[in-house]
Design a protein around this motif. Sequence first.
Motif, PDB file in Angstrom:
ATOM      1  N   ARG A 179       0.828  -1.215   0.000  1.00 16.65           N
ATOM      2  CA  ARG A 179       0.000   0.000   0.000  1.00 16.65           C
ATOM      3  C   ARG A 179       0.859   1.259   0.000  1.00 16.65           C
ATOM      4  NH1 ARG A 179      -5.107  -1.593   3.731  1.00 16.65           N
ATOM      5  NH2 ARG A 179      -4.812  -3.830   3.558  1.00 16.65           N
ATOM      6  N   GLU A 180       0.155   2.335  -0.276  1.00 16.32           N
ATOM      7  CA  GLU A 180       0.846   3.620  -0.268  1.00 16.32           C
ATOM      8  C   GLU A 180       0.537   4.337   1.049  1.00 16.32           C
ATOM      9  OE1 GLU A 180       1.731   6.131  -4.043  1.00 16.32           O
ATOM     10  OE2 GLU A 180      -0.135   6.853  -3.160  1.00 16.32           O
ATOM     11  N   TYR A 181       1.561   4.841   1.710  1.00 17.61           N
ATOM     12  CA  TYR A 181       1.366   5.504   3.004  1.00 17.61           C
ATOM     13  C   TYR A 181       2.028   6.883   2.978  1.00 17.61           C
ATOM     14  CZ  TYR A 181       0.342   0.814   4.887  1.00 17.61           C
ATOM     15  OH  TYR A 181      -0.186  -0.423   5.140  1.00 17.61           O
ATOM     16  N   THR A 554      -9.752 -10.490  -4.298  1.00 12.75           N
ATOM     17  CA  THR A 554     -10.257  -9.599  -5.360  1.00 12.75           C
ATOM     18  C   THR A 554      -9.936 -10.191  -6.730  1.00 12.75           C
ATOM     19  OG1 THR A 554      -9.797  -7.741  -3.899  1.00 12.75           O
ATOM     20  CG2 THR A 554     -10.162  -7.205  -6.212  1.00 12.75           C
ATOM     21  N   VAL A 555      -8.694 -10.642  -6.870  1.00 12.28           N
ATOM     22  CA  VAL A 555      -8.289 -11.195  -8.175  1.00 12.28           C
ATOM     23  C   VAL A 555      -9.109 -12.444  -8.485  1.00 12.28           C
ATOM     24  CG1 VAL A 555      -6.345 -12.132  -9.499  1.00 12.28           C
ATOM     25  CG2 VAL A 555      -5.979 -10.221  -7.949  1.00 12.28           C
ATOM     26  N   GLU A 556      -9.265 -13.278  -7.464  1.00 10.38           N
ATOM     27  CA  GLU A 556     -10.025 -14.531  -7.666  1.00 10.38           C
ATOM     28  C   GLU A 556     -11.468 -14.261  -8.086  1.00 10.38           C
ATOM     29  OE1 GLU A 556      -7.864 -17.822  -4.770  1.00 10.38           O
ATOM     30  OE2 GLU A 556      -9.307 -16.421  -3.893  1.00 10.38           O
ATOM     31  N   SER A 557     -11.977 -13.114  -7.645  1.00 12.14           N
ATOM     32  CA  SER A 557     -13.383 -12.822  -7.913  1.00 12.14           C
ATOM     33  C   SER A 557     -13.662 -12.472  -9.389  1.00 12.14           C
ATOM     34  CB  SER A 557     -13.855 -11.664  -7.029  1.00 12.14           C
ATOM     35  OG  SER A 557     -13.217 -10.477  -7.452  1.00 12.14           O
ATOM     36  N   LEU A 701      -8.028  -2.149  -7.582  1.00  7.60           N
ATOM     37  CA  LEU A 701      -7.027  -2.176  -6.492  1.00  7.60           C
ATOM     38  C   LEU A 701      -6.491  -0.789  -6.127  1.00  7.60           C
ATOM     39  CD1 LEU A 701      -4.816  -5.262  -7.520  1.00  7.60           C
ATOM     40  CD2 LEU A 701      -6.527  -5.196  -5.703  1.00  7.60           C
ATOM     41  N   LYS A 702      -6.624   0.150  -7.078  1.00  4.77           N
ATOM     42  CA  LYS A 702      -5.839   1.384  -6.921  1.00  4.77           C
ATOM     43  C   LYS A 702      -6.208   2.232  -5.699  1.00  4.77           C
ATOM     44  CE  LYS A 702      -8.420   4.351 -10.087  1.00  4.77           C
ATOM     45  NZ  LYS A 702      -8.422   4.910 -11.434  1.00  4.77           N
ATOM     46  N   LEU A 703      -7.414   2.070  -5.220  1.00  5.36           N
ATOM     47  CA  LEU A 703      -7.807   2.888  -4.073  1.00  5.36           C
ATOM     48  C   LEU A 703      -7.057   2.505  -2.805  1.00  5.36           C
ATOM     49  CD1 LEU A 703     -11.646   3.453  -4.371  1.00  5.36           C
ATOM     50  CD2 LEU A 703      -9.820   5.152  -4.420  1.00  5.36           C
TER      51      LEU A 703
END
Lengths: 859, 214
Positions: A179-181, A554-557, A701-703
């Motif tokens: 993640r971005e912090y 998420t990817v599996e979905s 995913l970007k959020l």
Amino acid sequence: MSFFKLLRILIFRNIQENKFLTFLSIFGIALGIALFTGVKVASDKAIASFESNIQGIISYSNYEIVDISGIDFNENIYVKIREIEDNCFPLLQTFAYVPELKDSVEINGIFTVKATQFLKLIPSEAHFSNPESHSRGFFEKYNFDDFYRQTNAVFITKNFAARHAIKKGDIFKAIVYDREYPLKVVDIMDSDILITNTIIMDIGNFQEYFGKTGALSKIDIFTDEHNANIIKSVLPSNLRIERKENIFKNQTAIVKSFRYNLQFVSLIAVLVGIFMLYNTVFISVVKRRTEIGILRSLGADKKIIIMLFTSNGLILGTIGSIIGILLGQITAYFSTIAVEKTISTMYTAITIADYGINVKDAVISLLFGIIVSLIASIIPAFEASNIRPNESSREGSFERRYAKFHKWFFTSGIFFILAGIGISYIDYYYAPFTAPIFAYTGIIMLIAGFTLASSFYFFILLKLFRIPIKKVFGIIGEIASGDIYGNLHRFSVALMSVAISGALIIAFLTIIFSFRTSLNKWIHKNITADVYIKPASCRANYCFYPVSENVIKTVESFSEVSGIDKFRGMQVDVYGKKIIAGFADIKVKREHLYKKYKDENYEMILSEMEGDEPIAGISDFLSIKYGLGKGDKLPVYTPEGIVNFKINDVFSSYSTTSGFVYIDRKWLKKYWGLDDTTQFSVYLKENVDADLFIRKLRDSLKLNYSFEIMNNQELRNRIIFIFNRTFAITYVIEIISIIISLIGVVNTLLALAFERKREISIIRYLGGTWKQITQIFLLSAGIIATSGILYSILLGPLMSIILIEVVNKLSFGWKIYFSIPYHYVAAVSILLFFTTLLSGLIPSGVARKIDPERFITFE
Amino acid sequence: MIKLEHVDKYYGSFHVLKDISFEVGKGEFLSIVGRSGSGKSTLLNIIGGMDKAESGKVIVDNEDISSYSDDKLTLYRRRKVGFIFQFFNLLPNITVFENISMPLILNNIMDEEKVKNFIKLVGLEGKEKSFPFQLSGGEQQRVAIARALIHSPEIILADEPTGSLDSETGAMIMELICGLMRNLGKTIIIVTHESYIAQYAGRIITIKDGIIYK
């Protein structure tokens, strides 16, 4: 006193007179030394940075407790350890990437109150006796209020702040784990101990902010052996206490082999420079033979002659070395960037902020330059001292003397060549040292052997082709070939310059081509998934921090997904050394492999891996280093104890140089109790557009996350890019070596032109035109070029075999498929031929300036 | 001063000097006459310590120089001998002044005034900074003569000193050598194939096929 007078009259003036020759010699040496200095500085800085990384921020600790697999562990153990030894410091560490700064950083979560006592940078162990008194100033100096109160508060180093123009109070975004912090700079630390790209956080904040509650990466300890043994007895099976110096030794050995290779290639450049300097002094001796004879007849003793001509080489070498050191600052800059990127990709993220050559580097390079100049000039200087006083009145005695030894030189040359090959293969079979020292020696012996054998080789070649040359080129051919035939030894020096240049080109082209071929095969076999995903914080080939389970879910979905190969990168302990283990979902891989790669044998290997027996595939590195093969057992340390994995595959792995083991992930769960993923690949259903899928995935995913997502072709391109970048420095070194050797060719031909001034004058007096003289020079250059290139076709492949089969195998543990790029070699040989031919024009230009009257009337 | 006893010299299987024996007194001027290939230059080289005989003795000032090591022979040449060659053997890339200075530099007794005096003595004033290729043959030989004498050697050996010069210049050079010899009292051995040059000497010996005919 008299020596210096002679030096001024006989050597300095000669150097001044032959300006172009002097310039070429100095420039050649300067390039060699610049390369040597640049590579040395870059390697030293990289190793120092690498060592600082290993040493960590508590640099005075002498032990560390880590998980045997290099993963984070439960902090509960800290309480027990503290009861035994109070000087212990828990740490949480991770690498992060700061996109806006395009830089990687190491974030250290420290137990602030305790660790800052040591960060107060007391350069001795004295502070252990009274740490509190030393820490007081530190707390007054820095903004600890915000450091504690704000969970994203960090201290950065003064160098890092200066490098990126960051001020106190600035906020920058870093990708940590997946993640971005945002990180807030609450203060800037003025520290000599901390490496530039170090960021400090309070360990509590680190755990809270990055979701690592209850975890530690390691515990640094300063203790004695007695307490270390007690600590060892209380550690759970997944943890190990290790002496820092042992970790140091194991880890730096890998980087050092990388350094040896770079340094060796740069040494080849210096070697070519030495050869060039040797040529210059040698030709000077040959050219001035009559003068030396006169000096000897006037009573100059051998010692003076040796000193004069050694000084000739030393003067050129010293000037070249000084210029080389100055140029070395430029090569150091580029080499450092290249080495930094390579080590960061192959081993661990390092940052080198200082590119400067220090006084020590400059002194070493200067001494090195002086020593090699001495070596280069001492042989021709001895040759000069052996000129007899009565040689001043005898023409041709020099060549006659050498002609007697042609066969002897040839025999010695063959001996050197065979010995060189033999010595190299000591490394191939026994590898007595970490670095391939015997192989390096072998290559140098090969060059020496070919040099010794060159005059006889040239003699035989001319014997065979002298008549055809005469028939084709008429009187020009007769003069040119007769000239070479009569001055075989000095023309052999020119031939050897071309041969070394050609051999270097052939050897390096072969290495590059062989690497590429092998890498393409590897890519074809291994890069078979449609999409590759890894945390953006991970800049290396393998990632070791798990990605969030939510991401996998998420990817599996996505309905487009046919299968996910969840990969867990981890460091495992084999024979006391850390190697990389990759745990993959073999079942998924097997199900989808056939779409892009069909190999029954590989299919069987994967099928076996899926079975109930612990099976592993190992990289060539492990096979070479420990003599392991299919059917052998590989003992791997796990929290459950040592597990012997049966080896069913030995493969080439170009993604690491420290050994790689490939295991099905079911064993990860069984022996390590883990089921997480550090990077993964996705197989898509038939007819799904991978790019479209990637766009959708990025959007979802970007959020919350920062991932690097690539399709199959992008990853393939990236691998080739990294490969090229990794070897960019080697390419540059090779190109410079080739340039130096080409300068050597011009230098030798030019020196020969100077020496033949009288012959040229005679030809002019006999009615020869300048056009004919130019033709003689060009034909001489053509004969030298052809013979030299033919010679290089023997030397080049031999050098490349040793470099690929021995040096590469020993240094990187990579098996490379030897293949000669015939088309390239042919093209470059033609280019070299014309370059040499053109270099024949320079001396013919010099010859045009000769005043025939001067050289005839002298007698 | 110089005494040769049963000196033999071979080049491979070719017997160049055959059982040569003769003496030269201090201050004597000797001419050795012979055709090309008779061995006269080889004989001069042996006396001058530039070459070694296979057998026999070469005694100079009661010392057998044929037993000398290379280093000792170098010292002998440096201190006791001055050479004058047919092709002058000047160092081409240094000036007249520096060429003449060379024996002084090698003996570590550099004396600029002395060099200037010798330049004057051989009539080369104004040519100090010239390079050999800028001089005529006669002038080059004058430089060679000055260089041979400047460090006050006891023996002057001249190998066909006029061989590269026309007869008029040759005569001038011989006059110069003789004049200097008279003034300086040196022992001189000249090798020549021209009888009129040999006449300048006090004594003439003839060499033919490596054998001395007195």
